[in-house]
Design a protein around this motif. Structure first.
Motif, PDB file in Angstrom:
ATOM      1  N   LYS A 116      -0.172  -0.724  -4.413  1.00  0.00           N
ATOM      2  CA  LYS A 116      -1.610  -0.553  -4.252  1.00  0.00           C
ATOM      3  C   LYS A 116      -1.840   0.898  -3.865  1.00  0.00           C
ATOM      4  CE  LYS A 116      -5.636  -2.306  -1.745  1.00  0.00           C
ATOM      5  NZ  LYS A 116      -6.090  -3.222  -0.654  1.00  0.00           N
ATOM      6  N   LEU A 117      -2.233   1.720  -4.843  1.00  0.00           N
ATOM      7  CA  LEU A 117      -2.240   3.171  -4.660  1.00  0.00           C
ATOM      8  C   LEU A 117      -3.535   3.672  -4.043  1.00  0.00           C
ATOM      9  CD1 LEU A 117      -0.641   4.253  -8.059  1.00  0.00           C
ATOM     10  CD2 LEU A 117       0.478   4.172  -5.830  1.00  0.00           C
ATOM     11  N   VAL A 118      -3.386   4.584  -3.087  1.00  0.00           N
ATOM     12  CA  VAL A 118      -4.488   5.365  -2.552  1.00  0.00           C
ATOM     13  C   VAL A 118      -4.019   6.814  -2.524  1.00  0.00           C
ATOM     14  CG1 VAL A 118      -5.414   3.460  -1.194  1.00  0.00           C
ATOM     15  CG2 VAL A 118      -3.730   4.987  -0.159  1.00  0.00           C
ATOM     16  N   ARG A 119      -4.943   7.733  -2.325  1.00  0.00           N
ATOM     17  CA  ARG A 119      -4.574   9.145  -2.335  1.00  0.00           C
ATOM     18  C   ARG A 119      -4.701   9.739  -0.939  1.00  0.00           C
ATOM     19  NH1 ARG A 119      -3.824  10.668  -7.775  1.00  0.00           N
ATOM     20  NH2 ARG A 119      -2.586  12.337  -6.862  1.00  0.00           N
ATOM     21  N   CYS A 120      -3.884  10.770  -0.687  1.00  0.00           N
ATOM     22  CA  CYS A 120      -3.916  11.490   0.583  1.00  0.00           C
ATOM     23  C   CYS A 120      -3.759  12.976   0.276  1.00  0.00           C
ATOM     24  CB  CYS A 120      -2.828  10.969   1.526  1.00  0.00           C
ATOM     25  SG  CYS A 120      -1.145  11.073   0.867  1.00  0.00           S
ATOM     26  N   ARG A 122       0.844  -1.194   0.000  1.00  0.00           N
ATOM     27  CA  ARG A 122       0.000   0.000   0.000  1.00  0.00           C
ATOM     28  C   ARG A 122       0.881   1.246   0.000  1.00  0.00           C
ATOM     29  NH1 ARG A 122      -2.030   3.609   3.772  1.00  0.00           N
ATOM     30  NH2 ARG A 122      -4.183   4.363   3.394  1.00  0.00           N
ATOM     31  N   ILE A 123       0.598   2.166  -0.946  1.00  0.00           N
ATOM     32  CA  ILE A 123       1.313   3.438  -1.024  1.00  0.00           C
ATOM     33  C   ILE A 123       0.287   4.555  -1.161  1.00  0.00           C
ATOM     34  CG2 ILE A 123       2.975   4.850  -2.300  1.00  0.00           C
ATOM     35  CD1 ILE A 123       4.347   2.342  -3.210  1.00  0.00           C
ATOM     36  N   ALA A 124       0.328   5.519  -0.257  1.00  0.00           N
ATOM     37  CA  ALA A 124      -0.570   6.677  -0.309  1.00  0.00           C
ATOM     38  C   ALA A 124       0.192   7.874  -0.855  1.00  0.00           C
ATOM     39  CB  ALA A 124      -1.114   6.986   1.088  1.00  0.00           C
ATOM     40  N   LEU A 125      -0.324   8.442  -1.938  1.00  0.00           N
ATOM     41  CA  LEU A 125       0.309   9.582  -2.591  1.00  0.00           C
ATOM     42  C   LEU A 125      -0.650  10.762  -2.585  1.00  0.00           C
ATOM     43  CD1 LEU A 125       1.895   7.760  -5.671  1.00  0.00           C
ATOM     44  CD2 LEU A 125       3.048   8.509  -3.582  1.00  0.00           C
TER      45      LEU A 125
END
Length: 481
Positions: free
Chosen positions: A58-62, A28-31
């Motif tokens: 596994k991209l999520v946004r922040c 998981r990586i939050a960008l």
């Protein structure tokens, strides 16, 4: 870390005791939302290559200028410091930054902390070294100038752009030597020139690293879009009836020609559209051996004609919110310096009385001071231009002592920034880029940078699979004749 060191060398680095964060075939990586789609894709691709294609992001946004890996809690993110910080522990990792560009550089640094433990299908395993790391480049503006020659391959250009992005360069200058197909006139390019669609992939690669792409067309000397020693001329070899756009030898643009000014204006428009938004346009202006030699131009005082032309271009670029960059050599005379200072200096203003133009030109112009013979930190021409009130870019070539000296000169004089030039030595330059990135980045660069690690980095940062011999590694020289 997996390799012997980090690139470029961070200001502070401390490996911590305790458990390392572990992950497998997915992470998981939050960008943050501030990153463009191209920048997010570039980071995801970079993660895949730094995990040897054995793990997927596994991209999520922040929000903000912070990126998170694993389960690191958002509310535990450390302060960004002066530029960016990286912290990793058993929970994961976090990059905190002061800007989008700093964040991208911090994420690139984080990727180097990944250590593979197993790459076998079904049992993939990686750890991230537990660290506290802080960094800030010692030079704010860090440019690289790339020439697109008839001999240039797209793979070589992409390697250079990708390495520049990875090493924290801020700007890429693209100069097309008859190798871009313009809409305005087919005589401006050779038959094997790149299309705009092909070149757009290079532009987008640079933008994915958060770099500004600066367009360039030489507006004085080098009008031939060829190297002087070979006697070629892109336009006149194909359309001799365009001769009056140039001085009689075809090497220099005729600055009193309204048609030449109109054509160059159209070229600037096409290049700005291709390269996207930005603050600068490189206008060239070096080695104008035949400036003011046609019957019209020779009626004018050379320095007054040069100043008028530069100011006209500066005013035009200001309409687009851009500043012109010009090479320095026509704006100084070696006679203005002591015998010791002028010993290694490039200065052409005394050749046809153009150096007095310096006191007449617009101070919005950025002067690119290319001095390839200096091997010490003393660079009198840069100080000279700064005292005259100009922003100055120190421009070394590919000699390590020259690069190190001009990086130090940039810091010592408070110059505007650095511009690495590559010319026809680009393939060999790629092999030295990590060392040059260290010189540019840090006042105390690493003492030893193994060239084998350059190849290891190149395999990870290059955006495409390399399967052929011709596209692998680098060559000694790009243009042999």
């Amino acid at each position: 870390m997996y390799l012997t060191r980090l690139y470029p060398s961070p200001n502070t680095y401390t490996e911590n005791s305790g458990e390392a964060f572990m992950f497998g075939s997915e992470c998981r990586i939050a960008l943050p939302d501030c990153l463009s789609d191209a920048e997010v894709k570039n980071i995801a691709d970079l993660f895949s290559r730094f995990t040897f294609t054995a793990s997927k992001a596994k991209l999520v946004r922040c929000s903000g200028y912070t990126a998170f890996v694993g389960d690191f809690p958002v509310d535990a993110a450390p302060d960004a410091g002066e530029y960016y910080t990286v912290h990793s522990d058993k929970r994961g990792a976090v990059v905190s930054a002061v800007s989008k560009k700093a964040l991208i550089e911090g994420v690139s640094m984080l990727m180097q902390l990944i250590i593979p433990r197993s790459l076998d299908a079904g049992s993939e395993e990686f750890t991230i070294t537990p660290v506290d790391l802080a960094d800030q480049p010692s030079i704010k503006v860090r440019m690289i100038h790339l020439c697109v020659f008839p001999e240039s391959s797209m793979s070589t250009l992409k390697k250079a752009v990708a390495m520049a992005g990875f090493l924290g360069f801020t700007h890429v200058i693209l100069e097309f030597w008859g190798m871009l197909r313009y809409d305005i006139n087919p005589s401006l390019s050779w038959d094997n020139a790149f299309t705009k669609t092909e070149m757009k992939s290079l532009v987008e690669l640079a933008q994915g690293w958060g770099m500004e792409v600066i367009p360039m067309i030489n507006h004085l000397g080098h009008a031939a879009q060829s190297r002087v020693g070979m006697g070629r001329h892109t336009i006149l070899n194909q359309n001799p009836r365009m001769q009056l756009l140039f001085e009689p030898d075809g090497w220099t643009w005729c600055t009193t020609s309204k048609k030449a000014r109109a054509l160059l204006s159209d070229i600037r428009s096409e290049l700005m559209e291709l390269c996207g938004d930005g603050e600068y346009f490189h206008l060239g202006f070096d080695e104008a051996y035949s400036f003011a030699t046609c019957p019209n131009c020779r009626k004018h005082e050379p320095y007054k004609l040069l100043a008028e032309y530069i100011n006209y271009l500066s005013d035009d670029l200001a309409k687009y919110g851009r500043r012109g960059i010009i090479w320095h050599d026509e704006l100084i005379s070696c006679n203005d310096f002591s015998p010791e200072e002028r010993k290694n200096m490039v200065a052409n203003g005394q050749s046809h009385n153009t150096h007095p133009a310096l006191d007449l030109i617009d101070h919005r112009v950025v002067i690119a001071d290319w001095q390839y013979n200096y091997g010490t930190d003393a660079n009198p021409s840069t100080e000279y231009f700064i005292k005259k009130g100009f922003d100055v870019l120190c421009c070394p070539w590919d000699n390590p002592s020259n690069v190190k000296a001009l990086c130090n000169s940039t810091r010592n004089t408070g110059a505007f920034g650095i511009m690495m030039t590559t010319w026809h030595h680009l393939p060999a330059f790629i092999s030295m880029m990590p060392r040059f990135g260290d010189y540019m980045h840090s006042e105390k660069p690493a003492p030893f940078l193994p060239i084998s690690e350059t190849a290891a980095l190149l395999r990870k940062v290059y955006p495409e699979a390399i399967q052929t011999f011709e596209e692998s590694g680098w060559r000694r020289c790009e243009v042999d004749d």
